[in-house]
Motif scaffolding. Structure first.
Motif, PDB file in Angstrom:
ATOM      1  N   PHE A 146       0.835  -1.204   0.000  1.00 44.96           N
ATOM      2  CA  PHE A 146       0.000   0.000   0.000  1.00 44.96           C
ATOM      3  C   PHE A 146       0.869   1.252   0.000  1.00 44.96           C
ATOM      4  CE2 PHE A 146      -2.485   3.347   2.075  1.00 44.96           C
ATOM      5  CZ  PHE A 146      -3.641   3.307   1.306  1.00 44.96           C
ATOM      6  N   ASP A 166      -1.769  -5.978  -0.097  1.00 44.88           N
ATOM      7  CA  ASP A 166      -0.979  -5.603   1.075  1.00 44.88           C
ATOM      8  C   ASP A 166      -1.256  -6.601   2.192  1.00 44.88           C
ATOM      9  OD1 ASP A 166      -0.309  -4.160   3.688  1.00 44.88           O
ATOM     10  OD2 ASP A 166       0.471  -2.756   2.195  1.00 44.88           O
ATOM     11  N   TYR A 169      -3.493  -5.514   5.169  1.00 48.39           N
ATOM     12  CA  TYR A 169      -4.758  -4.830   4.869  1.00 48.39           C
ATOM     13  C   TYR A 169      -5.811  -5.049   5.962  1.00 48.39           C
ATOM     14  CZ  TYR A 169      -9.101  -3.488   2.582  1.00 48.39           C
ATOM     15  OH  TYR A 169     -10.311  -2.910   2.297  1.00 48.39           O
ATOM     16  N   ARG A 172      -4.942  -2.860   8.914  1.00 48.51           N
ATOM     17  CA  ARG A 172      -4.855  -1.417   8.628  1.00 48.51           C
ATOM     18  C   ARG A 172      -6.027  -0.943   7.766  1.00 48.51           C
ATOM     19  NH1 ARG A 172       0.503  -0.203   5.742  1.00 48.51           N
ATOM     20  NH2 ARG A 172      -0.227   1.944   6.047  1.00 48.51           N
ATOM     21  N   TYR A 173      -7.114  -1.687   7.823  1.00 51.65           N
ATOM     22  CA  TYR A 173      -8.271  -1.429   6.956  1.00 51.65           C
ATOM     23  C   TYR A 173      -8.739   0.022   7.044  1.00 51.65           C
ATOM     24  CZ  TYR A 173     -13.124  -1.662   5.320  1.00 51.65           C
ATOM     25  OH  TYR A 173     -14.305  -1.421   4.674  1.00 51.65           O
ATOM     26  N   GLU A 175      -7.266   2.780   8.233  1.00 55.41           N
ATOM     27  CA  GLU A 175      -6.249   3.742   7.800  1.00 55.41           C
ATOM     28  C   GLU A 175      -6.145   3.792   6.281  1.00 55.41           C
ATOM     29  OE1 GLU A 175      -1.366   4.055   7.747  1.00 55.41           O
ATOM     30  OE2 GLU A 175      -2.359   2.504   8.945  1.00 55.41           O
ATOM     31  N   MET A 176      -6.075   2.620   5.654  1.00 53.59           N
ATOM     32  CA  MET A 176      -5.915   2.569   4.199  1.00 53.59           C
ATOM     33  C   MET A 176      -7.130   3.134   3.479  1.00 53.59           C
ATOM     34  SD  MET A 176      -4.049  -1.099   3.533  1.00 53.59           S
ATOM     35  CE  MET A 176      -2.434  -1.474   4.216  1.00 53.59           C
ATOM     36  N   ASN A 177      -8.308   2.793   3.945  1.00 59.33           N
ATOM     37  CA  ASN A 177      -9.518   3.271   3.275  1.00 59.33           C
ATOM     38  C   ASN A 177      -9.715   4.770   3.453  1.00 59.33           C
ATOM     39  OD1 ASN A 177     -11.435   1.095   1.974  1.00 59.33           O
ATOM     40  ND2 ASN A 177     -10.377   0.115   3.681  1.00 59.33           N
ATOM     41  N   PHE A 194      -8.939  -4.368  -3.117  1.00 56.54           N
ATOM     42  CA  PHE A 194      -7.908  -4.770  -2.161  1.00 56.54           C
ATOM     43  C   PHE A 194      -7.916  -6.281  -1.949  1.00 56.54           C
ATOM     44  CE2 PHE A 194      -8.067  -0.330  -0.810  1.00 56.54           C
ATOM     45  CZ  PHE A 194      -6.743  -0.076  -0.492  1.00 56.54           C
TER      46      PHE A 194
END
Length: 293
Positions: A146, A166, A169, A172-173, A175-177, A194
């Motif tokens: 990511f 990643d 994922y 860190r769902y 944060e990433m989204n 993802f």
């Protein structure tokens, strides 16, 4: 654990270099980055894939410092980590991960003189991002790790179908989204998918791959390249700073990375969390772009 491309590169650089007495001056095992400084003052750094606190609290850093003080050439090859001084650590998975990162950082340090001056003419160095139609006009892309070129591919290219793999994922769902929503504000037509397992999607074809350089540290880069020989493959990031000969032979079309300054050694030693390294690794170093000659 580290990628076999690392062993090939170390062996090749050992044949190229004039100084056969080169040795390790410092190794820093940090939570953020692993840093190696050589006796010729060249520095390499790669992202850390181990629990640094576990290793440091267990005394590994003291052992490594003793080795460097008494036999600074021992750890300039993977065989050095088989030495009896490490017997108590040989079954420790975190130690295996740390060894892989140290070898990758060593390769980075050995590579630095060639990335700054290109002594061999085996590749081309660009200081500006090189235009290539396969980057801007592809139909689909896979981003491994990511971040990296993901915001660039969303905002600056016509690629509408972007897949992101990643391993973190699920944890860190949120944060990433959150970051993804910001990148997609002006790009509603983009479709981002993802997943957290490369193996489940290895047989799918993509026009473009953007691969994190830290895949050299966790040993997955060769597997990824073998599965996508027909894609335009970019290896990018701070951990990608190695002599690119064998990357290109394995199917990489472009490497995007940085040259590491000596100052990062002292800043890495100041705080093992890496808080003094963000000034370098989060936008502070100019990127260079390596292409096959």
């Amino acid at each position: 654990m580290h990628d076999p491309l690392i062993d090939k590169t170390i062996q090749y650089l050992n044949c190229l270099r004039d100084d056969n007495d080169i040795s390790i001056k410092h190794i820093v095992l940090g939570s953020y980055f692993t840093v190696v400084e050589l006796s010729d003052n060249n520095v390499g750094a790669v992202m850390s894939y181990y629990n640094a606190n576990h290793l440091i609290n267990g005394g590994l850093m003291h052992i490594i410092n003793d080795v460097i003080a008494n036999d600074p050439q021992l750890l300039t090859s993977k065989d050095g980590f088989s030495h009896s001084i490490f017997n108590d650590w040989k079954n420790d998975h975190q130690f295996s991960l740390a060894c892989a990162c140290i070898l990758c950082a060593l390769t980075s340090a050995l590579s630095q003189p060639y990335l700054s001056t290109n002594k061999t003419n085996e590749f081309i160095i660009h200081k500006e991002f090189p235009y290539h139609s396969k980057i801007f006009d592809s139909k689909s892309a896979l981003v491994i790790g990511f971040g990296g070129y993901l915001p660039f591919l969303i905002k600056e290219t016509s690629i509408n179908n972007i897949y992101v793999c990643d391993l973190s994922y699920k944890t860190r769902y949120e944060e990433m989204n959150s970051m993804l929503r910001d990148w997609l504000i002006d790009q509603p037509e983009k479709k981002i998918t993802f997943f957290d397992s490369f193996e489940d999607h290895a047989d799918k074809e993509y026009d473009l791959l953007s691969i994190t350089g830290s895949s050299l540290c966790n040993g997955t880069l060769s597997q990824i390249l073998n599965a996508h020989k027909n894609s335009f493959n970019i290896v990018q990031g701070q951990s990608a700073g190695i002599f690119p000969k064998f990357l290109f032979e394995a199917g990489v079309d472009m490497v995007s990375t940085t040259i590491k300054p000596r100052a990062i050694v002292k800043d890495a030693q100041k705080d093992l969390s890496g808080k003094f390294l963000t000034q370098y690794f989060e936008g502070g170093l100019p990127f260079i772009y390596l292409l096959p000659n």
